[in-house]
Every structure is written in C-alpha cells, then in structure tokens.
Design an enzyme around this catalytic site. Structure first.
Site, mmCIF file in Angstrom:
data_model
loop_
_atom_site.group_PDB
_atom_site.id
_atom_site.type_symbol
_atom_site.label_atom_id
_atom_site.label_comp_id
_atom_site.label_asym_id
_atom_site.label_seq_id
_atom_site.Cartn_x
_atom_site.Cartn_y
_atom_site.Cartn_z
ATOM 1 N N LYS A 1 6.483 2.316 -1.814
ATOM 2 C CA LYS A 1 6.032 3.361 -0.640
ATOM 3 C C LYS A 1 5.091 2.804 1.106
ATOM 4 C CE LYS A 1 2.628 5.689 0.836
ATOM 5 N NZ LYS A 1 2.827 5.332 2.448
ATOM 6 N N GLU B 1 -4.103 -7.001 -0.599
ATOM 7 C CA GLU B 1 -5.408 -7.587 1.003
ATOM 8 C C GLU B 1 -5.577 -6.765 1.917
ATOM 9 O OE1 GLU B 1 -4.160 -11.045 1.040
ATOM 10 O OE2 GLU B 1 -3.353 -10.968 -0.765
ATOM 11 N N CYS C 1 -4.292 -7.872 11.138
ATOM 12 C CA CYS C 1 -4.968 -8.286 10.056
ATOM 13 C C CYS C 1 -6.131 -9.619 10.415
ATOM 14 C CB CYS C 1 -4.836 -7.904 8.250
ATOM 15 S SG CYS C 1 -3.516 -9.348 8.370
ATOM 16 N N GLU D 1 -13.957 -3.180 11.663
ATOM 17 C CA GLU D 1 -12.580 -3.696 11.917
ATOM 18 C C GLU D 1 -12.287 -2.749 12.531
ATOM 19 O OE1 GLU D 1 -9.160 -3.463 9.873
ATOM 20 O OE2 GLU D 1 -8.651 -4.996 9.670
HETATM 21 P P1 NAD Z 1 -4.306 2.175 4.973
HETATM 22 O O1 NAD Z 1 -4.782 1.911 3.974
HETATM 23 O O2 NAD Z 1 -4.733 3.149 5.781
HETATM 24 O O3 NAD Z 1 -2.705 2.616 4.587
HETATM 25 C C1 NAD Z 1 -2.272 1.240 3.767
HETATM 26 C C2 NAD Z 1 -1.534 2.179 2.803
HETATM 27 O O4 NAD Z 1 -2.236 3.091 1.691
HETATM 28 C C3 NAD Z 1 -0.305 2.868 2.992
HETATM 29 O O5 NAD Z 1 1.675 2.979 2.663
HETATM 30 C C4 NAD Z 1 -1.191 5.004 2.874
HETATM 31 O O6 NAD Z 1 -0.360 5.743 3.231
HETATM 32 C C5 NAD Z 1 -1.287 4.142 1.744
HETATM 33 N N1 NAD Z 1 -2.777 5.026 0.724
HETATM 34 C C6 NAD Z 1 -3.225 5.640 1.620
HETATM 35 N N2 NAD Z 1 -4.002 5.592 0.666
HETATM 36 C C7 NAD Z 1 -3.467 5.940 -0.400
HETATM 37 C C8 NAD Z 1 -4.575 6.423 -1.696
HETATM 38 N N3 NAD Z 1 -5.349 7.859 -1.543
HETATM 39 N N4 NAD Z 1 -3.840 5.805 -2.538
HETATM 40 C C9 NAD Z 1 -2.298 5.481 -2.658
HETATM 41 N N5 NAD Z 1 -2.031 4.743 -1.078
HETATM 42 C C10 NAD Z 1 -2.686 5.060 0.034
HETATM 43 O O7 NAD Z 1 -3.990 1.280 6.080
HETATM 44 P P2 NAD Z 1 -3.163 0.981 7.080
HETATM 45 O O8 NAD Z 1 -4.045 1.868 8.600
HETATM 46 O O9 NAD Z 1 -1.894 1.543 7.183
HETATM 47 O O10 NAD Z 1 -3.316 -0.363 7.583
HETATM 48 C C11 NAD Z 1 -4.412 -1.264 8.456
HETATM 49 C C12 NAD Z 1 -5.033 -1.797 7.949
HETATM 50 O O11 NAD Z 1 -4.181 -3.146 6.783
HETATM 51 C C13 NAD Z 1 -5.482 -3.139 8.137
HETATM 52 O O12 NAD Z 1 -7.555 -2.721 7.587
HETATM 53 C C14 NAD Z 1 -5.079 -4.551 8.410
HETATM 54 O O13 NAD Z 1 -6.450 -5.286 8.290
HETATM 55 C C15 NAD Z 1 -5.219 -4.124 6.598
HETATM 56 N N6 NAD Z 1 -3.761 -4.801 6.734
HETATM 57 C C16 NAD Z 1 -4.337 -6.392 5.642
HETATM 58 C C17 NAD Z 1 -3.796 -6.997 5.458
HETATM 59 C C18 NAD Z 1 -3.942 -8.448 4.495
HETATM 60 O O14 NAD Z 1 -3.210 -9.317 4.468
HETATM 61 N N7 NAD Z 1 -5.264 -8.594 4.349
HETATM 62 C C19 NAD Z 1 -2.381 -7.053 6.411
HETATM 63 C C20 NAD Z 1 -1.882 -6.256 7.072
HETATM 64 C C21 NAD Z 1 -3.082 -5.191 7.051
#
Ligand code: NAD
Length: 507
Positions: A177, A252, A286, A384
């Site tokens: 997804k 992550e 990230c 963040e």
């Molecule tokens: P997000 O949490 O908003 O979304 C990530 C994914 O989760 C998307 O596909 C979204 O549709 C899905 N999602 C959202 N709500 C959900 C729910 N209730 N149930 C299941 N899935 C759901 O994150 P984002 O804004 O897309 O990405 C940025 C974030 O990702 C930042 O916090 C960044 O630090 C983190 N990130 C972490 C790493 C790592 O390796 N630690 C790497 C890249 C990004």
C-alpha cells in the site's frame, strides 16, 4: 512520461480499478495541478489482494522455489529497475517534487536492494547444533506468509524496494500500500515484476488513503506481518491496530537527528555534510541532520558560513538539473512546514530563508531555512519538520552535547564531527540512536542494521535482519541413536540417564 489515468491497483496479475470505482486526485508538487487520479482502495480491494497473496503463498510456486531460482528472478527485477533509471527519475521528480538529479540515484539503489537480497538468500546458511550421541537440532527457515507493506512518500520507489526485496527473497507474498501523495512510481512495479517472471499473486498493490486501505490491510486477519515506514504517530496507531492479530511488526518511524560538531572537527567537511544532510531530498528524509549542535568556540563562524551557503542553495523546478531543493511533496505538507517556520521565528534567531522564494509564487516551494540559538524546549528543536528547515544550537562540553542530542523523543540517527578518536567513539556510544556516522555523511552498506530506537522505530532491518523478519526459524529436533523417554506409568524414570539431565536443560 506514460501516466495512467486512473493509476490502477494490481491484484493477482491484473491491473484493476477499485471495486466501488472510487478514485482520488494526484497533484504535481511543482504546480499543485491535478495531473491524474488513482484508484482509491477500500476493504473489498484489500480483501481481494490479500486473498490473491494467500493463494499464491499456499498453493503457488514462490515460497517453495529453491533460493537460487528466486534469486534469478530477483536479479532480473534488478536489471529491469536499472534499465528504467531515466523514466523512474523523471516520474519520481514529477510526482514527489524531488530534484531530478537526486531522483536519479534512486533506481540504482533500488536495483541494488534486489541484487543484495538475491545474493543473501543464495549464500544463506542456517544453524545446526549437535548434542553428541543424543540429538541434532537444526533451523528450518520458512517464509512467514502474507506481508503487508505500507510505505511513505519520500523516495517512494526506493523505500518500497527496501521492503519488497527482502520480503520476496524470503519467499513471502505481499500486498503493498504505497503513500497516497505519490502513487505514480509504484505503478511501475507491476510491469517490472511480470516481465521478470514473478508468478501472479506474489506481488499485489492497492492504492488508497492510509486510514482506509492501509487500515484494512493492518487489520486483515489473513495478513501475517506488517512492515511500516512512516510517521511515529501513524506507527503507534498501527501498533495498536495490529495487536489483535498479534502480527509481526517492523516499524521505521520519524526522526530528529542531531549532528554534533566539535571545535576540533574538519569544519569544511562538517559544513558540506550537514548542509547536504538536511537540504538534500528537500529535507524530506528520515535521517536528516535537522538539529546541528556546535561547540561554542566555533559556533559563530559555523552559523555564519552555514547561513551563507544555505542562502545560496538553488531552489526551483524539480525537473531542472541545476535545482538543489525542489518542491515539497504536497500543499498540506507545505503548509505544515511553513507553520513550523513561523513558529521558529518566535522561538529562535532566523539566519537564512524563512518563507517562499520570491521567484516561485506557485507550487510547494520553501527557501532553505536556518534557525540559530535554538533552545532545547523549542518546538523546532523537538518536533520532526520533514522539510528544508534546520535548528542550530551551541554547546560547551561533551556532556552537554550528548544531553542535547538525546533530549528528544526520537532516536533514529546521529552524526559526530571531531578529530579526537576517543571522543568520537565515546560520544557515538552515548548517543541514543539506531545509527551513528562519525565524520561521515549518511552512507550505509546494505549489510549493516538500519532502524531507530525510542520513538523512531521498532526492530531493525538491513542484511540478515530483514530476512529474519520475513522468515520463521523453526527449530527441528531429532533424536540420534536410542529414544529415551521417561516411562511414565512403568516405573521407568531414571534420574541418572544422561539424556534426561541434558534434555531438561535443553527445554
Ligand atoms: P505517514 O505515517 O503519514 O504515512 C505512511 C504510510 O502510512 C502511507 O502509505 C499512509 O497512507 C499510511 N497510513 C496512514 N495512516 C494509516 C493507518 N491508520 N493505517 C495504516 N496505514 C496508514 O508518513 P508519511 O508522511 O508518508 O512519511 C513521512 C514520515 O515517514 C516521516 O515521519 C519520516 O521520518 C518517516 N520515515 C521514516 C523512515 C525510517 O526508515 N525510519 C524512512 C522514511 C520516512
């Protein structure tokens, strides 16, 4: 560029729309124009994708193939990914707002993930233990089952490859997804996988909104594992939602990583690295070094040079090869980052940027923004931001530097700049982070662990750790020689039998 309208799901080898026909709009970050729509998956689409993945797992060839055969297909996938470098970087830049030059390396890295895990499964050996004359115990490694992969919008294709490669290498079947802000590049997987010979149903993709499609995937009773990358708040919700099914979880999550610059460091190198660390990938990374802690004796010089360089960074059209910072991914995110910039103005001293560049009235642009003298209590120090915004803070002693570094909820990465070898190791050890780089920019060998501590994650990926997540290690115990069983009801229990004393301790 070949842009589908709408961008479909991919279920059991077929491109398909949503069961209810729903779609959502997809915007181009440089203009915020709706350039296409994507199928908006709901419960019915997740059900269909999970059913296909389950059937491919239970009856299909993929989990039962020899590792070498799976590796051959993974290598063909890697070849295909490498061959679309140009197409992928154009798409990724257009859809995410990343500067095209920085989108280019993503295909190579994604391909490398498939090659790496292909090599790893072929070379893999598992443990066996012999208890002389009594028992042989060996590890029977098996794919776990259906893996749900939920990914974010920053470098989306590459981050999808991080999960897809080990999950497939391990023999799992998957439902991906992707993030709703950036569904375009994920649509390439269907073609790549089918041309490489991946059996139908092994890879399934459902586009959609996180709270709908993502939520249905997390809660689906037939999904064994969830590998999630995204925000910490989303991770917490998924953790709770997955608890009912006791699913395996790899998380992550977010970061607010410190770079500690000591006075004895190579300041030129530290400047280059900390600038790149927070402004590359539009600051939407990230592991960004979004807090820079600088020893007071070099603080003023560092801040002045940093601000001057930041002000010179070229912000512009992501498709222009000269662009260093492009457009943020989505207007909602742009607004959120701008909100932090305004907050920062009342919390600290603004020394560069601070708003939209004048020459870019449309699209999600933001000048690289630098705040100095940022107190540890400031929101821009603690939270963040995930954009081209950095907080610089002075320190006087090693202890204070470490204390500042650790005084946030996150623990993803840390960077230490010093020419004192003993200090480098001591400070690295004291930083509460899953990964630390010493006198180095963020480069990582694929064998090493990747992941955060504290609010930055749960579990580590990278190398064998990723394969361990997607596979079960079943222990098989075999008696060698005579079977020794305590003869209950026959008065036959012999406490002196070496097998029983050994067996009790092996339990
Ligand atoms: P997000 O949490 O908003 O979304 C990530 C994914 O989760 C998307 O596909 C979204 O549709 C899905 N999602 C959202 N709500 C959900 C729910 N209730 N149930 C299941 N899935 C759901 O994150 P984002 O804004 O897309 O990405 C940025 C974030 O990702 C930042 O916090 C960044 O630090 C983190 N990130 C972490 C790493 C790592 O390796 N630690 C790497 C890249 C990004």
């Amino acid at each position: 560029m070949n842009i589908p309208d709408p961008i479909p799901h991919y279920i059991d080898g077929e491109r398909t729309g949503s069961a209810d026909g729903a779609t959502f709009d997809v915007l181009a970050p440089a203009t915020n124009e709706v350039y296409t729509r994507a199928a908006a998956g709901g419960r019915a689409d997740i059900d269909a994708a999970v059913a296909a993945a389950r059937s491919a797992f239970t009856t299909g060839p993929w989990p039962r193939m020899k590792n070498r055969e799976r590796a051959r297909i993974l290598n063909r996938i890697a070849d295909a990914v490498e061959s679309i470098d140009e197409e992928l970087s154009t798409m990724e830049s257009f859809d995410t707002g990343l500067p095209v030059t920085q989108a280019k390396g993503q295909a190579r890295r994604a391909a490398e993930n498939f090659r790496f895990f292909a090599d790893l499964v072929v070379a893999q050996s598992d443990d066996a233990y012999k208890v002389p004359g009594m028992q042989l115990n060996y590890v029977n490694r098996k794919p776990v089952g259906v893996a749900g992969l939920i990914t974010p919008w920053n470098t989306p294709f590459m981050l999808e490859s991080w999960k897809l490669a080990p999950a497939l290498a391990g023999g799992c079947t998957v439902v991906l997804k992707p993030a709703e802000f950036t569904p375009l590049s994920a649509s390439l997987w269907a073609r790549i996988f089918s041309e490489a010979g991946l059996p139908d149903g092994v890879f399934n993709l459902v586009n959609g909104i996180g709270e709908v499609a993502g939520d249905a995937l997390v809660k689906h009773p037939d999904v064994d594992l969830i590998s999630f990358t995204g925000e910490t708040s989303t991770g917490k919700l998924i953790f709770a939602n997955a608890s009912d099914g006791l699913k395996g979880l790899s998380m992550e999550l977010g970061g607010k990583s410190p770079a500690l610059v000591f006075a004895d460091a190579d300041l030129d190198a530290a400047l280059d690295s900390t600038l790149f660390g927070v402004f590359s990938l539009n600051g939407e990374r990230c592991t960004a070094s979004s807090r820079i802690l600088v020893e007071r004796s070099v603080y003023d010089e560092f801040v002045a040079r940093y601000a001057e360089r930041a002000a010179n960074i070229k912000v512009g059209d992501p498709a222009d090869p000269a662009t260093e910072v492009g457009a943020l991914v989505h207007p909602e995110h742009h607004q959120r980052v701008l909100g932090y910039v305004e907050t920062g103005k009342s919390e600290a001293r603004l020394v560069a940027g601070g708003g939209r560049p004048e020459h870019l009235p449309d699209g999600n642009y933001l000048s690289p923004t630098v705040f100095a003298d940022v107190p540890r209590t400031a929101r821009i120090f603690q939270e963040e931001i995930f954009g081209p915004v950095v907080a610089i803070t002075p320190f006087d002693t090693d202890d204070e530097a470490v204390d500042l570094a650790n005084d946030v909820q996150y623990g993803l990465a840390g960077y230490v700049w010093t020419n004192d070898l003993r200090r480098a190791h001591k400070v690295a050890d004291r930083i509460e982070a899953g990964m630390v780089w010493i006198n180095s920019h963020n480069v990582r060998d694929l064998r090493s662990p990747f992941g955060g501590v504290k609010a930055s994650g749960l579990g580590h990926e990278g190398g064998y750790r990723s394969l361990d997540f997607y596979t079960e290690q079943q222990a098989v115990h075999i008696t060698l020689g005579d079977v020794h069983t305590a003869r209950f009801g026959a008065g036959g229990y012999n406490d002196q039998d070496p097998f029983f004393s050994g067996a009790r301790s092996l339990r």
